[in-house]
Design a protein around this motif. Sequence first.
Motif, PDB file in Angstrom:
ATOM      1  N   LEU A  46      48.747  30.675  29.213  1.00 23.13           N
ATOM      2  CA  LEU A  46      49.444  29.688  28.376  1.00 23.13           C
ATOM      3  C   LEU A  46      49.372  28.292  28.979  1.00 23.13           C
ATOM      4  N   GLY A  47      49.238  28.230  30.314  1.00 21.62           N
ATOM      5  CA  GLY A  47      49.155  26.934  30.982  1.00 21.62           C
ATOM      6  C   GLY A  47      47.768  26.322  30.963  1.00 21.62           C
ATOM      7  N   GLY A  48      46.805  27.029  30.378  1.00 28.68           N
ATOM      8  CA  GLY A  48      45.468  26.469  30.242  1.00 28.68           C
ATOM      9  C   GLY A  48      44.445  26.970  31.228  1.00 28.68           C
ATOM     10  N   ALA A  49      44.806  27.908  32.087  1.00 28.66           N
ATOM     11  CA  ALA A  49      43.832  28.450  33.038  1.00 28.66           C
ATOM     12  C   ALA A  49      42.756  29.223  32.289  1.00 28.66           C
ATOM     13  N   SER A  50      41.534  29.189  32.801  1.00 29.21           N
ATOM     14  CA  SER A  50      40.438  29.890  32.139  1.00 29.21           C
ATOM     15  C   SER A  50      40.602  31.404  32.273  1.00 29.21           C
ATOM     16  N   PHE A  51      40.028  32.118  31.314  1.00 34.47           N
ATOM     17  CA  PHE A  51      40.109  33.582  31.352  1.00 34.47           C
ATOM     18  C   PHE A  51      39.414  34.120  32.600  1.00 34.47           C
ATOM     19  N   VAL A  52      38.326  33.466  33.006  1.00 37.19           N
ATOM     20  CA  VAL A  52      37.598  33.913  34.207  1.00 37.19           C
ATOM     21  C   VAL A  52      38.501  33.856  35.424  1.00 37.19           C
ATOM     22  N   THR A  53      39.243  32.748  35.562  1.00 37.67           N
ATOM     23  CA  THR A  53      40.148  32.598  36.700  1.00 37.67           C
ATOM     24  C   THR A  53      41.236  33.657  36.675  1.00 37.67           C
ATOM     25  N   VAL A  54      41.863  33.843  35.524  1.00 35.84           N
ATOM     26  CA  VAL A  54      42.955  34.816  35.409  1.00 35.84           C
ATOM     27  C   VAL A  54      42.440  36.227  35.684  1.00 35.84           C
ATOM     28  N   HIS A  55      41.293  36.550  35.123  1.00 39.98           N
ATOM     29  CA  HIS A  55      40.717  37.883  35.345  1.00 39.98           C
ATOM     30  C   HIS A  55      40.412  38.104  36.820  1.00 39.98           C
ATOM     31  N   THR A  56      39.882  37.079  37.479  1.00 41.92           N
ATOM     32  CA  THR A  56      39.513  37.207  38.890  1.00 41.92           C
ATOM     33  C   THR A  56      40.733  37.449  39.766  1.00 41.92           C
ATOM     34  N   VAL A  57      41.768  36.599  39.607  1.00 43.73           N
ATOM     35  CA  VAL A  57      42.930  36.717  40.496  1.00 43.73           C
ATOM     36  C   VAL A  57      43.732  37.983  40.206  1.00 43.73           C
ATOM     37  N   VAL A  58      43.861  38.343  38.936  1.00 43.49           N
ATOM     38  CA  VAL A  58      44.619  39.555  38.612  1.00 43.49           C
ATOM     39  C   VAL A  58      43.886  40.796  39.109  1.00 43.49           C
ATOM     40  N   LYS A  59      42.581  40.821  38.940  1.00 42.23           N
ATOM     41  CA  LYS A  59      41.801  41.964  39.413  1.00 42.23           C
ATOM     42  C   LYS A  59      41.924  42.131  40.920  1.00 42.23           C
ATOM     43  N   LEU A  60      41.831  41.034  41.654  1.00 40.93           N
ATOM     44  CA  LEU A  60      41.940  41.120  43.112  1.00 40.93           C
ATOM     45  C   LEU A  60      43.353  41.470  43.548  1.00 40.93           C
ATOM     46  N   ALA A  61      44.343  40.891  42.885  1.00 47.73           N
ATOM     47  CA  ALA A  61      45.730  41.144  43.274  1.00 47.73           C
ATOM     48  C   ALA A  61      46.127  42.592  43.042  1.00 47.73           C
ATOM     49  N   LEU A  62      45.607  43.183  41.968  1.00 48.04           N
ATOM     50  CA  LEU A  62      45.986  44.554  41.630  1.00 48.04           C
ATOM     51  C   LEU A  62      44.979  45.590  42.115  1.00 48.04           C
ATOM     52  N   SER A  63      43.929  45.135  42.810  1.00 50.17           N
ATOM     53  CA  SER A  63      42.910  46.083  43.274  1.00 50.17           C
ATOM     54  C   SER A  63      43.450  47.178  44.182  1.00 50.17           C
ATOM     55  N   PRO A  64      44.525  46.937  44.975  1.00 50.40           N
ATOM     56  CA  PRO A  64      45.040  48.035  45.803  1.00 50.40           C
ATOM     57  C   PRO A  64      45.577  49.218  45.003  1.00 50.40           C
ATOM     58  N   LEU A  65      45.808  49.041  43.700  1.00 48.09           N
ATOM     59  CA  LEU A  65      46.426  50.114  42.927  1.00 48.09           C
ATOM     60  C   LEU A  65      45.503  51.315  42.752  1.00 48.09           C
TER      61      LEU A  65
END
Length: 413
Positions: A146-165
Motif C-alpha cells: 500500500l505504501g508503494g513498494a514494488s512487488f519484487v521487493t515485497v516478495h523478496t523480503v517476505v520470502k527471506l524472512a519466512l524462509s526458516p518456516l
Amino acid sequence: MPESRENRRGRQHRPTVLLRLREAAARVDAATPPRRDRAVDALRALAILGVVLGHWLVTALVADGGALRAASPLGSMSWLAPVSWMFQTLAVFFMVGGHVATKSLASVRARGGTYGTWLSARMSRLFVPVAAVLTVWAVAAAGLLLGGASFVTVHTVVKLALSPLWFLLVFAVLTAATPWLVRLNPVWPLAVVLHVDLVRFGLGGPSWLGWVNLAAGWLVPYTVGAAWTRGELESPRAGWTLLLGGAAVTAALVGWAGYPASMVGVPGAAVSNLDPPTLAAVAFGLAQCGLALLLRERLRRAMRRPPLWAAVAALNLSAMTVFLWHQTAMMATTATGLFAGRLPGLHTLPDGLDWVAWRLLWVPVFAAVLGVCWAAFHSYERGPRQRGGRASRVVRVHRGRTGPADVKAARNA
C-alpha cells in the motif's frame, strides 16, 4: 587531579553489574538438575548460532532500480564456500532434536503419559511463536504494497524472512512421527537419498523427485539422534566413523561427481545442495554429527563453568524466537538503511572483499535489532506453562535464592 564523582560511580557500578551477572549465572548453574546432559543444550545452541550467522553472512539484498533482490557472495566468490561448511549446522539441530524427542517420549510414557499430550506440548512450543511472525509479516507486506513498494521487493523480503518456516514444517513432521522412528536405522533414509540422487542426476529423472529428500535427507540426522538415545553412539569409534566417512563421501561427490561445493543454496545456481537436500548435503551433515558426538565430553566440561552454562541455557530458552526472527532483523535493518542511501555491505552487490568487510561490521547491528525482536516476541515462546506452575517456583539454593527466570533456564533449556 581528584577523581570526579561520575568516574567514581562508574568504577563502583561496573563491579556491581559483573558481580550480579556472576551471581545469576551461579544460581542457574545450581538450579540445573545434576543428571541433565548439558552437552545437548550446548550443541543445540551452536546449531542455532550457526544458522543465524550463516544467513547473515551469505544472504545479501541488493538495491537495484528501486527494488531489492536477493543475492549471495557465494555466487561471485565461490572460494568462500568453506563459510557454508562452518555455518550450515541444520544436521546437528536435527540430530539433537531426534535425541531429545525420543528421550522425552520414553520418559513421558514411563510416567504413564500419552503420545497425544506429549505431541501437543511439543507442537505448541513450535507453532505458537510462528503465529506471531506470520501475523507481523502479513501486516508488513500489506503496508509495503500500500505504501508503494514494488512487488519484487515485497516478495523478496517476505520470502527471506519466512524462509526458516520450511525447516519447522519438516521438523514438526519428524517429531510427530517419532514413535515410528525410535528404532529406525539411519541407513534406510540414507539409502532413499542415494537412490533419489541416482535417478535424478545419473538417469536424468524429473527434478521434482528431489523433494523426496526434503523428508528423507533430514530424517538421517534425526534417526542418528534416536540411535544416540538408544546408546549406540557412546563409543568414540562411532563419532570418528561418521566424521571421516561423511567427509570422505562429501569430498568425492564434490570433487568427482559434480555436486556444488557450497552447502547452502546460491541464487542462480543450477543445483542447490540444500533446496532440496542432496546426497552431498546429507553426507556432510553426517560428518558434522560425528564431530558433534566427539565433542560431547569437552562440551560437558566447558558447561561446568556457570557463565557459559547460563548463556547456553538462555539461548536455548529463546531458540525459537532467535530462529524465527533473525531474518526479520536483517530485513528491518536493510529496509531502514535505505533511508540513508545505498549502504555498502547492506545494499551493494556482494562481489568483493570490501563487501565481506562491511557485512562483518553490520552483523552486530543485526544482533541488536534481533534483541529488540526478542524483547517484543519472546513471550510467545514461553507459553502458559512458563508463566506459572512448577517452572516459576522460587527454589532455595544454598544460602541464596534462585529466581523464576533462573529456574526456567535450568529446567527448560
